[in-house]
Design a protein around this motif. Structure first.
Motif, PDB file in Angstrom:
ATOM      1  N   GLY A  93       0.836  -1.193   0.000  1.00 32.20           N
ATOM      2  CA  GLY A  93       0.000   0.000   0.000  1.00 32.20           C
ATOM      3  C   GLY A  93       0.868   1.239   0.000  1.00 32.20           C
ATOM      4  O   GLY A  93       2.098   1.163  -0.121  1.00 32.20           O
ATOM      5  N   GLN A  94       0.194   2.395   0.156  1.00 36.59           N
ATOM      6  CA  GLN A  94       0.915   3.653   0.102  1.00 36.59           C
ATOM      7  C   GLN A  94       0.423   4.558   1.222  1.00 36.59           C
ATOM      8  O   GLN A  94      -0.783   4.653   1.467  1.00 36.59           O
ATOM      9  CB  GLN A  94       0.658   4.335  -1.253  1.00 36.59           C
ATOM     10  CG  GLN A  94       1.506   5.543  -1.490  1.00 36.59           C
ATOM     11  CD  GLN A  94       1.139   6.347  -2.740  1.00 36.59           C
ATOM     12  OE1 GLN A  94       1.811   7.302  -3.045  1.00 36.59           O
ATOM     13  NE2 GLN A  94       0.085   5.990  -3.456  1.00 36.59           N
ATOM     14  N   THR A 107       4.885   7.182   0.526  1.00 39.99           N
ATOM     15  CA  THR A 107       5.838   6.079   0.700  1.00 39.99           C
ATOM     16  C   THR A 107       5.093   4.772   0.450  1.00 39.99           C
ATOM     17  O   THR A 107       4.017   4.547   1.005  1.00 39.99           O
ATOM     18  CB  THR A 107       6.396   6.082   2.147  1.00 39.99           C
ATOM     19  OG1 THR A 107       7.109   7.291   2.369  1.00 39.99           O
ATOM     20  CG2 THR A 107       7.322   4.897   2.384  1.00 39.99           C
ATOM     21  N   TRP A 108       5.659   3.933  -0.408  1.00 37.09           N
ATOM     22  CA  TRP A 108       5.071   2.603  -0.630  1.00 37.09           C
ATOM     23  C   TRP A 108       5.591   1.651   0.438  1.00 37.09           C
ATOM     24  O   TRP A 108       6.758   1.735   0.823  1.00 37.09           O
ATOM     25  CB  TRP A 108       5.464   2.068  -2.017  1.00 37.09           C
ATOM     26  CG  TRP A 108       4.736   2.762  -3.117  1.00 37.09           C
ATOM     27  CD1 TRP A 108       5.178   3.799  -3.867  1.00 37.09           C
ATOM     28  CD2 TRP A 108       3.397   2.481  -3.549  1.00 37.09           C
ATOM     29  NE1 TRP A 108       4.198   4.193  -4.752  1.00 37.09           N
ATOM     30  CE2 TRP A 108       3.093   3.404  -4.576  1.00 37.09           C
ATOM     31  CE3 TRP A 108       2.425   1.547  -3.167  1.00 37.09           C
ATOM     32  CZ2 TRP A 108       1.873   3.409  -5.226  1.00 37.09           C
ATOM     33  CZ3 TRP A 108       1.213   1.564  -3.820  1.00 37.09           C
ATOM     34  CH2 TRP A 108       0.933   2.473  -4.838  1.00 37.09           C
ATOM     35  N   LYS A 150      10.229   4.198  -2.463  1.00 38.50           N
ATOM     36  CA  LYS A 150       9.620   5.327  -3.159  1.00 38.50           C
ATOM     37  C   LYS A 150       8.945   4.906  -4.462  1.00 38.50           C
ATOM     38  O   LYS A 150       8.271   5.705  -5.101  1.00 38.50           O
ATOM     39  CB  LYS A 150      10.687   6.402  -3.463  1.00 38.50           C
ATOM     40  CG  LYS A 150      11.093   7.200  -2.220  1.00 38.50           C
ATOM     41  CD  LYS A 150       9.923   8.015  -1.672  1.00 38.50           C
ATOM     42  CE  LYS A 150      10.279   8.772  -0.402  1.00 38.50           C
ATOM     43  NZ  LYS A 150       9.080   9.155   0.367  1.00 38.50           N
ATOM     44  N   ASP A 151       9.138   3.661  -4.887  1.00 38.27           N
ATOM     45  CA  ASP A 151       8.564   3.236  -6.164  1.00 38.27           C
ATOM     46  C   ASP A 151       7.518   2.141  -6.003  1.00 38.27           C
ATOM     47  O   ASP A 151       7.536   1.372  -5.045  1.00 38.27           O
ATOM     48  CB  ASP A 151       9.665   2.781  -7.142  1.00 38.27           C
ATOM     49  CG  ASP A 151      10.508   1.637  -6.579  1.00 38.27           C
ATOM     50  OD1 ASP A 151      10.689   1.580  -5.346  1.00 38.27           O
ATOM     51  OD2 ASP A 151      10.994   0.808  -7.370  1.00 38.27           O
ATOM     52  N   PHE A 152       6.597   2.093  -6.985  1.00 45.39           N
ATOM     53  CA  PHE A 152       5.571   1.061  -7.018  1.00 45.39           C
ATOM     54  C   PHE A 152       6.118  -0.120  -7.810  1.00 45.39           C
ATOM     55  O   PHE A 152       6.361  -0.008  -9.010  1.00 45.39           O
ATOM     56  CB  PHE A 152       4.308   1.604  -7.703  1.00 45.39           C
ATOM     57  CG  PHE A 152       3.279   0.533  -7.988  1.00 45.39           C
ATOM     58  CD1 PHE A 152       2.462   0.049  -6.979  1.00 45.39           C
ATOM     59  CD2 PHE A 152       3.132   0.000  -9.267  1.00 45.39           C
ATOM     60  CE1 PHE A 152       1.511  -0.940  -7.232  1.00 45.39           C
ATOM     61  CE2 PHE A 152       2.189  -0.986  -9.532  1.00 45.39           C
ATOM     62  CZ  PHE A 152       1.379  -1.449  -8.509  1.00 45.39           C
ATOM     63  N   ASN A 153       6.343  -1.250  -7.135  1.00 44.29           N
ATOM     64  CA  ASN A 153       6.786  -2.456  -7.833  1.00 44.29           C
ATOM     65  C   ASN A 153       6.593  -3.682  -6.939  1.00 44.29           C
ATOM     66  O   ASN A 153       7.545  -4.211  -6.367  1.00 44.29           O
ATOM     67  CB  ASN A 153       8.264  -2.321  -8.256  1.00 44.29           C
ATOM     68  CG  ASN A 153       8.586  -3.248  -9.425  1.00 44.29           C
ATOM     69  OD1 ASN A 153       8.093  -4.378  -9.465  1.00 44.29           O
ATOM     70  ND2 ASN A 153       9.401  -2.791 -10.360  1.00 44.29           N
ATOM     71  N   PRO A 154       5.330  -4.140  -6.789  1.00 39.81           N
ATOM     72  CA  PRO A 154       5.044  -5.241  -5.874  1.00 39.81           C
ATOM     73  C   PRO A 154       5.864  -6.502  -6.132  1.00 39.81           C
ATOM     74  O   PRO A 154       6.346  -7.135  -5.189  1.00 39.81           O
ATOM     75  CB  PRO A 154       3.552  -5.512  -6.081  1.00 39.81           C
ATOM     76  CG  PRO A 154       3.012  -4.218  -6.572  1.00 39.81           C
ATOM     77  CD  PRO A 154       4.103  -3.609  -7.411  1.00 39.81           C
ATOM     78  N   TRP A 170       1.061   5.945 -11.003  1.00 43.69           N
ATOM     79  CA  TRP A 170       0.529   5.003 -10.011  1.00 43.69           C
ATOM     80  C   TRP A 170       0.507   5.629  -8.610  1.00 43.69           C
ATOM     81  O   TRP A 170       0.124   4.987  -7.660  1.00 43.69           O
ATOM     82  CB  TRP A 170       1.318   3.686 -10.031  1.00 43.69           C
ATOM     83  CG  TRP A 170       0.643   2.636 -10.870  1.00 43.69           C
ATOM     84  CD1 TRP A 170       0.004   1.521 -10.403  1.00 43.69           C
ATOM     85  CD2 TRP A 170       0.500   2.594 -12.297  1.00 43.69           C
ATOM     86  NE1 TRP A 170      -0.531   0.801 -11.452  1.00 43.69           N
ATOM     87  CE2 TRP A 170      -0.243   1.449 -12.628  1.00 43.69           C
ATOM     88  CE3 TRP A 170       0.899   3.436 -13.333  1.00 43.69           C
ATOM     89  CZ2 TRP A 170      -0.576   1.093 -13.941  1.00 43.69           C
ATOM     90  CZ3 TRP A 170       0.571   3.094 -14.635  1.00 43.69           C
ATOM     91  CH2 TRP A 170      -0.155   1.940 -14.933  1.00 43.69           C
ATOM     92  N   SER A 171       0.921   6.902  -8.510  1.00 41.71           N
ATOM     93  CA  SER A 171       0.893   7.547  -7.192  1.00 41.71           C
ATOM     94  C   SER A 171      -0.555   7.789  -6.741  1.00 41.71           C
ATOM     95  O   SER A 171      -0.818   8.036  -5.576  1.00 41.71           O
ATOM     96  CB  SER A 171       1.667   8.869  -7.210  1.00 41.71           C
ATOM     97  OG  SER A 171       0.943   9.842  -7.935  1.00 41.71           O
ATOM     98  N   ILE A 172      -1.507   7.700  -7.691  1.00 39.41           N
ATOM     99  CA  ILE A 172      -2.926   7.883  -7.335  1.00 39.41           C
ATOM    100  C   ILE A 172      -3.496   6.640  -6.646  1.00 39.41           C
ATOM    101  O   ILE A 172      -4.607   6.663  -6.134  1.00 39.41           O
ATOM    102  CB  ILE A 172      -3.795   8.221  -8.575  1.00 39.41           C
ATOM    103  CG1 ILE A 172      -3.775   7.069  -9.598  1.00 39.41           C
ATOM    104  CG2 ILE A 172      -3.342   9.516  -9.219  1.00 39.41           C
ATOM    105  CD1 ILE A 172      -4.754   7.243 -10.766  1.00 39.41           C
ATOM    106  N   LEU A 173      -2.725   5.560  -6.642  1.00 43.97           N
ATOM    107  CA  LEU A 173      -3.208   4.287  -6.093  1.00 43.97           C
ATOM    108  C   LEU A 173      -2.946   4.174  -4.591  1.00 43.97           C
ATOM    109  O   LEU A 173      -1.818   4.315  -4.131  1.00 43.97           O
ATOM    110  CB  LEU A 173      -2.508   3.132  -6.837  1.00 43.97           C
ATOM    111  CG  LEU A 173      -2.811   1.712  -6.370  1.00 43.97           C
ATOM    112  CD1 LEU A 173      -4.283   1.365  -6.554  1.00 43.97           C
ATOM    113  CD2 LEU A 173      -1.946   0.710  -7.130  1.00 43.97           C
TER     114      LEU A 173
END
Length: 346
Positions: free
Chosen positions: A54-55, A59-60, A87-91, A202-205
């Motif tokens: 999550g975010q 911060t992810w 700081k990045d989205f990458n599950p 993807w920061s909106i997620l």
């Protein structure tokens, strides 16, 4: 370089206490509280999730939880979680890294070896471990993370109503999604930003939000978002959404206050049909469907920019739009889209 900014570890010992054992570097109290609430160790083991993400506050966080099978070097520990913040989205990237860190913790019973592996990833982008396989940052391209979900699944569930999601995203509206199962929520919400591929944002997620003051305050700072909730109570929180998606029931509701901006017309119907036809084509992959939608979006945006270019200081006005005699729903959509794309003269 890897954008990992922290690693935390908690364990639930046989007395049922959840302990923060180790943290590098330190995290703020507010983030720490949020991470504790996300970590299934604090919920009496009722809902055991091996991996959630999550975010919060830009911060992810990626949380991997393991049950400890005896005997191991971890005396008296029944479960533990490793939290990686980044700081990045990458599950996929952080799930792979966390699995290696978890196995090291089980093997050595102390966070020191984990720490070493983690620092190697930070400095060299690689983590080599004898029986745990190797981890290479460069194997995890961000585009892969963006394309990992299935747009086709979303369209097969919602059909023509997918246009409501597309419109809400284009206009930077607030979308709330509910499902009691966190896994279903993560899988569905992560796909939605791909419907507006031109932004690659993807920061909106915010796929995993609790109805807590700190998290809702954080969410309300975002002008438009996709927020996932497991708590059904969220359906009564009209202040949080323009569009509400009830995943178990496959229903999408537009709030009263957003109805005017979200009014549908022929343009929406055409885009909706294009999305459905593309998604139903068995020959097409998910990324091809995203491309088809993106081509249509770019065409709409190019028309909007062309309209803006004819106006003073390249900004659209409502008067200027009215002179074009578009159908009312199209004019309305273009007006709100111009506002979302910062092409509107205020």
């Amino acid at each position: 370089t890897a954008a990992v900014i922290g690693c935390e570890l908690r364990k639930k010992d046989v007395n049922g206490d959840t302990l923060w054992v180790w943290c590098y570097p330190s995290v703020g109290d507010e983030l720490r509280e949020v991470l504790l609430s996300k970590c299934c160790l604090t919920h009496d083991g009722r809902d055991f999730h091996t991996f959630v993400f999550g975010q919060f506050s830009r911060t992810w966080y990626y949380i991997t939880t393991m049950e400890v099978q005896e005997p191991t070097a971890l005396n008296k520990v029944t479960h533990f979680s490793v939290v990686v913040t980044a700081k990045d989205f990458n599950p996929e990237k952080y799930a792979a890294l966390s699995r290696i860190l978890c196995r090291m913790y089980v093997k050595h019973g102390s966070p020191v070896k984990m720490m070493e592996a983690y620092i190697t990833v930070l400095t060299k982008g690689i983590c080599q471990s004898d029986e745990n396989g190797s981890f290479l940052i460069k194997d995890y391209d961000v585009r892969k993370a963006y394309l990992a979900g299935s747009v086709k699944d979303v369209v097969s569930q919602f059909g023509m109503e997918t246009i409501i999601l597309y419109t809400a995203l284009m206009l930077k509206k607030r979308i709330v999604v509910h499902h009691p199962r966190i896994e279903a929520l993560l899988e569905f919400t992560r796909v939605l930003p791909a419907l507006v591929w031109h932004r690659k944002d993807w920061s909106i997620l915010h796929p995993y939000v609790h109805l807590s003051d700190a998290e809702l305050e954080d969410l309300k700072k975002c002008p438009g978002y996709i927020a996932g909730f497991v708590n059904p109570e969220v359906s009564n929180r009209m202040d949080l959404f323009d569009v509400f998606v009830n995943l178990p029931d496959s229903t999408i509701t537009v709030s009263q206050s957003a109805k005017e901006a979200m009014a549908m017309g022929k343009l929406h119907k055409d885009i909706g049909q294009l999305i459905v036809q593309s998604a139903e084509d068995a020959e097409k992959s998910d990324s091809q469907v995203i491309k088809d939608i993106s081509v249509k979006t770019k065409e709409i945006l190019a028309n909007l920019v062309a309209l803006a270019d004819e106006c003073e200081d390249s900004k659209i006005t409502l008067e200027g739009l009215k002179q074009r005699h578009f159908p009312p729903a199209t004019e309305n959509f273009l007006f709100h889209l111009a506002a979302a794309e910062q092409l509107l003269r205020i």
